[in-house]
Motif scaffolding. Structure first.
Motif, PDB file in Angstrom:
ATOM      1  N   THR A  59      -4.698   4.154  -3.094  1.00  0.00           N
ATOM      2  CA  THR A  59      -4.565   2.629  -3.085  1.00  0.00           C
ATOM      3  C   THR A  59      -3.812   2.181  -4.239  1.00  0.00           C
ATOM      4  OG1 THR A  59      -6.694   2.135  -4.319  1.00  0.00           O
ATOM      5  CG2 THR A  59      -6.589   1.903  -1.853  1.00  0.00           C
ATOM      6  N   PHE A  60      -3.669   2.972  -5.381  1.00  0.00           N
ATOM      7  CA  PHE A  60      -2.698   2.502  -6.579  1.00  0.00           C
ATOM      8  C   PHE A  60      -1.394   2.585  -6.158  1.00  0.00           C
ATOM      9  CE2 PHE A  60      -3.879   7.209  -6.334  1.00  0.00           C
ATOM     10  CZ  PHE A  60      -2.435   7.752  -6.488  1.00  0.00           C
ATOM     11  N   SER A  61      -1.232   3.215  -4.999  1.00  0.00           N
ATOM     12  CA  SER A  61       0.288   3.298  -4.723  1.00  0.00           C
ATOM     13  C   SER A  61       0.800   2.180  -3.670  1.00  0.00           C
ATOM     14  CB  SER A  61       0.695   4.768  -3.931  1.00  0.00           C
ATOM     15  OG  SER A  61       0.122   5.911  -4.688  1.00  0.00           O
ATOM     16  N   GLN A  97      -2.489   9.859   0.913  1.00  0.00           N
ATOM     17  CA  GLN A  97      -2.375   8.785   2.012  1.00  0.00           C
ATOM     18  C   GLN A  97      -3.194   7.501   1.588  1.00  0.00           C
ATOM     19  OE1 GLN A  97      -4.334  11.481   2.316  1.00  0.00           O
ATOM     20  NE2 GLN A  97      -5.964  10.959   3.541  1.00  0.00           N
ATOM     21  N   VAL A  98      -2.747   6.431   2.549  1.00  0.00           N
ATOM     22  CA  VAL A  98      -3.520   5.229   2.366  1.00  0.00           C
ATOM     23  C   VAL A  98      -4.082   4.637   3.959  1.00  0.00           C
ATOM     24  CG1 VAL A  98      -3.306   2.780   2.011  1.00  0.00           C
ATOM     25  CG2 VAL A  98      -2.455   4.208   0.687  1.00  0.00           C
ATOM     26  N   GLN A  99      -5.280   4.449   4.245  1.00  0.00           N
ATOM     27  CA  GLN A  99      -5.642   3.954   5.479  1.00  0.00           C
ATOM     28  C   GLN A  99      -5.932   2.467   5.468  1.00  0.00           C
ATOM     29  OE1 GLN A  99      -7.485   6.642   3.741  1.00  0.00           O
ATOM     30  NE2 GLN A  99      -5.729   7.802   4.619  1.00  0.00           N
ATOM     31  N   LEU A 100      -5.694   1.820   6.523  1.00  0.00           N
ATOM     32  CA  LEU A 100      -5.993   0.339   6.410  1.00  0.00           C
ATOM     33  C   LEU A 100      -7.113   0.060   7.741  1.00  0.00           C
ATOM     34  CD1 LEU A 100      -2.230  -1.010   6.234  1.00  0.00           C
ATOM     35  CD2 LEU A 100      -4.159  -0.632   4.240  1.00  0.00           C
ATOM     36  N   VAL A 101      -8.007  -0.759   7.397  1.00  0.00           N
ATOM     37  CA  VAL A 101      -8.944  -1.070   8.481  1.00  0.00           C
ATOM     38  C   VAL A 101      -9.179  -2.596   8.417  1.00  0.00           C
ATOM     39  CG1 VAL A 101     -11.168  -0.891   9.433  1.00  0.00           C
ATOM     40  CG2 VAL A 101      -9.988   0.978   8.034  1.00  0.00           C
ATOM     41  N   GLU A 102      -8.668  -3.249   9.451  1.00  0.00           N
ATOM     42  CA  GLU A 102      -8.833  -4.725   9.810  1.00  0.00           C
ATOM     43  C   GLU A 102     -10.401  -5.103  10.388  1.00  0.00           C
ATOM     44  OE1 GLU A 102      -4.437  -3.674  11.115  1.00  0.00           O
ATOM     45  OE2 GLU A 102      -6.471  -2.711  11.380  1.00  0.00           O
ATOM     46  N   SER A 103     -10.718  -6.123  10.256  1.00  0.00           N
ATOM     47  CA  SER A 103     -11.790  -6.780  10.984  1.00  0.00           C
ATOM     48  C   SER A 103     -11.687  -8.217  10.884  1.00  0.00           C
ATOM     49  CB  SER A 103     -13.072  -6.346   9.922  1.00  0.00           C
ATOM     50  OG  SER A 103     -13.108  -6.966   8.744  1.00  0.00           O
ATOM     51  N   GLY A 104     -12.525  -9.088  11.606  1.00  0.00           N
ATOM     52  CA  GLY A 104     -12.739 -10.553  11.530  1.00  0.00           C
ATOM     53  C   GLY A 104     -12.122 -11.136  12.872  1.00  0.00           C
ATOM     54  N   GLY A 105     -11.232 -10.147  13.682  1.00  0.00           N
ATOM     55  CA  GLY A 105     -10.912 -10.707  14.886  1.00  0.00           C
ATOM     56  C   GLY A 105     -12.321 -11.235  15.832  1.00  0.00           C
ATOM     57  N   HIS A 121      -0.561  -4.178   7.257  1.00  0.00           N
ATOM     58  CA  HIS A 121       0.782  -3.308   6.977  1.00  0.00           C
ATOM     59  C   HIS A 121       0.646  -3.409   5.563  1.00  0.00           C
ATOM     60  CE1 HIS A 121       4.914  -2.186   6.015  1.00  0.00           C
ATOM     61  NE2 HIS A 121       4.734  -1.448   7.042  1.00  0.00           N
ATOM     62  N   ALA A 122       1.137  -2.061   5.128  1.00  0.00           N
ATOM     63  CA  ALA A 122       1.348  -1.693   3.436  1.00  0.00           C
ATOM     64  C   ALA A 122       2.559  -0.820   3.407  1.00  0.00           C
ATOM     65  CB  ALA A 122      -0.097  -1.463   3.003  1.00  0.00           C
ATOM     66  N   MET A 123       3.236  -1.263   2.247  1.00  0.00           N
ATOM     67  CA  MET A 123       4.178  -0.240   1.671  1.00  0.00           C
ATOM     68  C   MET A 123       3.533   0.624   0.875  1.00  0.00           C
ATOM     69  SD  MET A 123       6.824  -0.607   3.468  1.00  0.00           S
ATOM     70  CE  MET A 123       8.059   0.436   2.415  1.00  0.00           C
ATOM     71  N   ILE A 124       3.921   1.917   0.648  1.00  0.00           N
ATOM     72  CA  ILE A 124       3.170   2.950  -0.022  1.00  0.00           C
ATOM     73  C   ILE A 124       4.306   3.509  -0.804  1.00  0.00           C
ATOM     74  CG2 ILE A 124       1.532   4.791  -0.248  1.00  0.00           C
ATOM     75  CD1 ILE A 124       0.469   2.469   1.263  1.00  0.00           C
ATOM     76  N   TYR A 125       4.164   3.475  -2.333  1.00  0.00           N
ATOM     77  CA  TYR A 125       5.262   3.913  -3.255  1.00  0.00           C
ATOM     78  C   TYR A 125       4.635   5.182  -4.018  1.00  0.00           C
ATOM     79  CZ  TYR A 125       7.419  -0.543  -1.938  1.00  0.00           C
ATOM     80  OH  TYR A 125       7.843  -1.524  -1.213  1.00  0.00           O
ATOM     81  N   GLY A 126       5.606   6.200  -4.230  1.00  0.00           N
ATOM     82  CA  GLY A 126       5.170   7.267  -4.895  1.00  0.00           C
ATOM     83  C   GLY A 126       6.537   8.227  -4.821  1.00  0.00           C
ATOM     84  N   THR A 127       6.055   9.727  -4.902  1.00  0.00           N
ATOM     85  CA  THR A 127       6.969  10.725  -4.725  1.00  0.00           C
ATOM     86  C   THR A 127       7.775  10.436  -3.341  1.00  0.00           C
ATOM     87  OG1 THR A 127       5.839  12.429  -5.539  1.00  0.00           O
ATOM     88  CG2 THR A 127       7.503  13.299  -4.683  1.00  0.00           C
ATOM     89  N   MET A 128       7.112   9.977  -2.333  1.00  0.00           N
ATOM     90  CA  MET A 128       7.706   9.512  -1.121  1.00  0.00           C
ATOM     91  C   MET A 128       7.318   8.056  -0.810  1.00  0.00           C
ATOM     92  SD  MET A 128       7.200  12.768   1.365  1.00  0.00           S
ATOM     93  CE  MET A 128       8.153  12.077   2.765  1.00  0.00           C
ATOM     94  N   THR A 129       8.191   7.303  -0.181  1.00  0.00           N
ATOM     95  CA  THR A 129       8.073   5.877   0.150  1.00  0.00           C
ATOM     96  C   THR A 129       7.849   5.920   1.785  1.00  0.00           C
ATOM     97  OG1 THR A 129       9.371   5.017  -1.498  1.00  0.00           O
ATOM     98  CG2 THR A 129       8.853   3.508   0.324  1.00  0.00           C
ATOM     99  N   TYR A 130       6.659   5.336   2.232  1.00  0.00           N
ATOM    100  CA  TYR A 130       6.376   5.391   3.629  1.00  0.00           C
ATOM    101  C   TYR A 130       5.370   4.033   3.760  1.00  0.00           C
ATOM    102  CZ  TYR A 130       1.753   6.974   2.303  1.00  0.00           C
ATOM    103  OH  TYR A 130       0.535   7.275   1.762  1.00  0.00           O
ATOM    104  N   ASP A 131       5.117   3.683   4.935  1.00  0.00           N
ATOM    105  CA  ASP A 131       4.277   2.646   5.337  1.00  0.00           C
ATOM    106  C   ASP A 131       3.164   2.968   5.984  1.00  0.00           C
ATOM    107  OD1 ASP A 131       5.560   3.262   7.805  1.00  0.00           O
ATOM    108  OD2 ASP A 131       6.093   1.074   7.803  1.00  0.00           O
ATOM    109  N   SER A 132       2.143   2.004   6.184  1.00  0.00           N
ATOM    110  CA  SER A 132       0.956   2.440   6.758  1.00  0.00           C
ATOM    111  C   SER A 132       0.455   0.890   7.426  1.00  0.00           C
ATOM    112  CB  SER A 132      -0.169   2.828   5.622  1.00  0.00           C
ATOM    113  OG  SER A 132      -1.477   3.053   6.360  1.00  0.00           O
ATOM    114  N   TRP A 133      -0.137   1.471   8.669  1.00  0.00           N
ATOM    115  CA  TRP A 133      -0.548   0.631   9.660  1.00  0.00           C
ATOM    116  C   TRP A 133      -2.050   0.723  10.014  1.00  0.00           C
ATOM    117  CZ3 TRP A 133       2.540  -3.546  11.416  1.00  0.00           C
ATOM    118  CH2 TRP A 133       3.792  -3.309  11.515  1.00  0.00           C
ATOM    119  N   GLY A 134      -2.846  -0.650   9.946  1.00  0.00           N
ATOM    120  CA  GLY A 134      -3.986  -0.527  10.630  1.00  0.00           C
ATOM    121  C   GLY A 134      -4.310  -0.476  12.108  1.00  0.00           C
ATOM    122  N   GLN A 135      -5.305  -0.439  12.545  1.00  0.00           N
ATOM    123  CA  GLN A 135      -5.617  -0.392  13.986  1.00  0.00           C
ATOM    124  C   GLN A 135      -5.335  -1.687  14.740  1.00  0.00           C
ATOM    125  OE1 GLN A 135      -8.151  -0.850  11.817  1.00  0.00           O
ATOM    126  NE2 GLN A 135      -9.242  -2.278  12.919  1.00  0.00           N
ATOM    127  N   GLY A 136      -5.479  -2.631  14.023  1.00  0.00           N
ATOM    128  CA  GLY A 136      -5.324  -3.924  14.793  1.00  0.00           C
ATOM    129  C   GLY A 136      -6.853  -4.686  15.044  1.00  0.00           C
TER     130      GLY A 136
END
Length: 118
Positions: free
Chosen positions: A28-30, A1-9, A96-111
């Motif tokens: 992250t390679f995906s 899985q891929v996790q996204l963490v935003e900062s800077g707001g 937001h990120a698109m994740i590719y591999g055996t399955m294709t899915y997306d991931s969102w940060g917390q905002g």
């Protein structure tokens, strides 16, 4: 899985600048295309900027020539440089990120909250 963490707001005055960062971890390679979205009270989440694997970028008309999306794949980080900020830019910004591999899915940060106010 891929996790996204935003900062800077932050709270910033009209005309000011902010740089948002989104750090990805996990498989992250995906990761393929990445994007920044935003959502303000009473409005639907909207696409702000999109960066493809080949470096092409797209922007919503209201931010074009003010915002710049970029990515540093070595650091697994996507940035959104925001200049000439306006009150109407106030929103929660999501990575937001698109994740590719055996399955294709997306991931969102917390905002991360961006507030533009005098």
């Amino acid at each position: 899985q891929v996790q996204l963490v935003e900062s800077g707001g932050d709270l910033v005055q009209p005309g000011g600048s902010l740089r948002l960062s989104c750090i990805a971890s996990g498989n992250t390679f995906s990761i393929g295309a990445m994007a920044w979205y935003r959502q303000s009270p009473g409005k639907q989440r909207e696409l702000v900027a999109h960066i493809f694997n080949d470096g092409r970028t797209t922007y919503t008309g209201s931010v074009k020539d003010r915002f710049t999306i970029s990515r540093d794949n070595a650091k697994n980080t996507v940035y959104l440089q925001m200049n000439s900020l306006k009150v109407e830019d106030t929103a929660v910004y999501y990575c937001h990120a698109m994740i590719y591999g055996t399955m294709t899915y997306d991931s969102w940060g917390q905002g991360t909250q961006v507030t533009v106010s005098s």
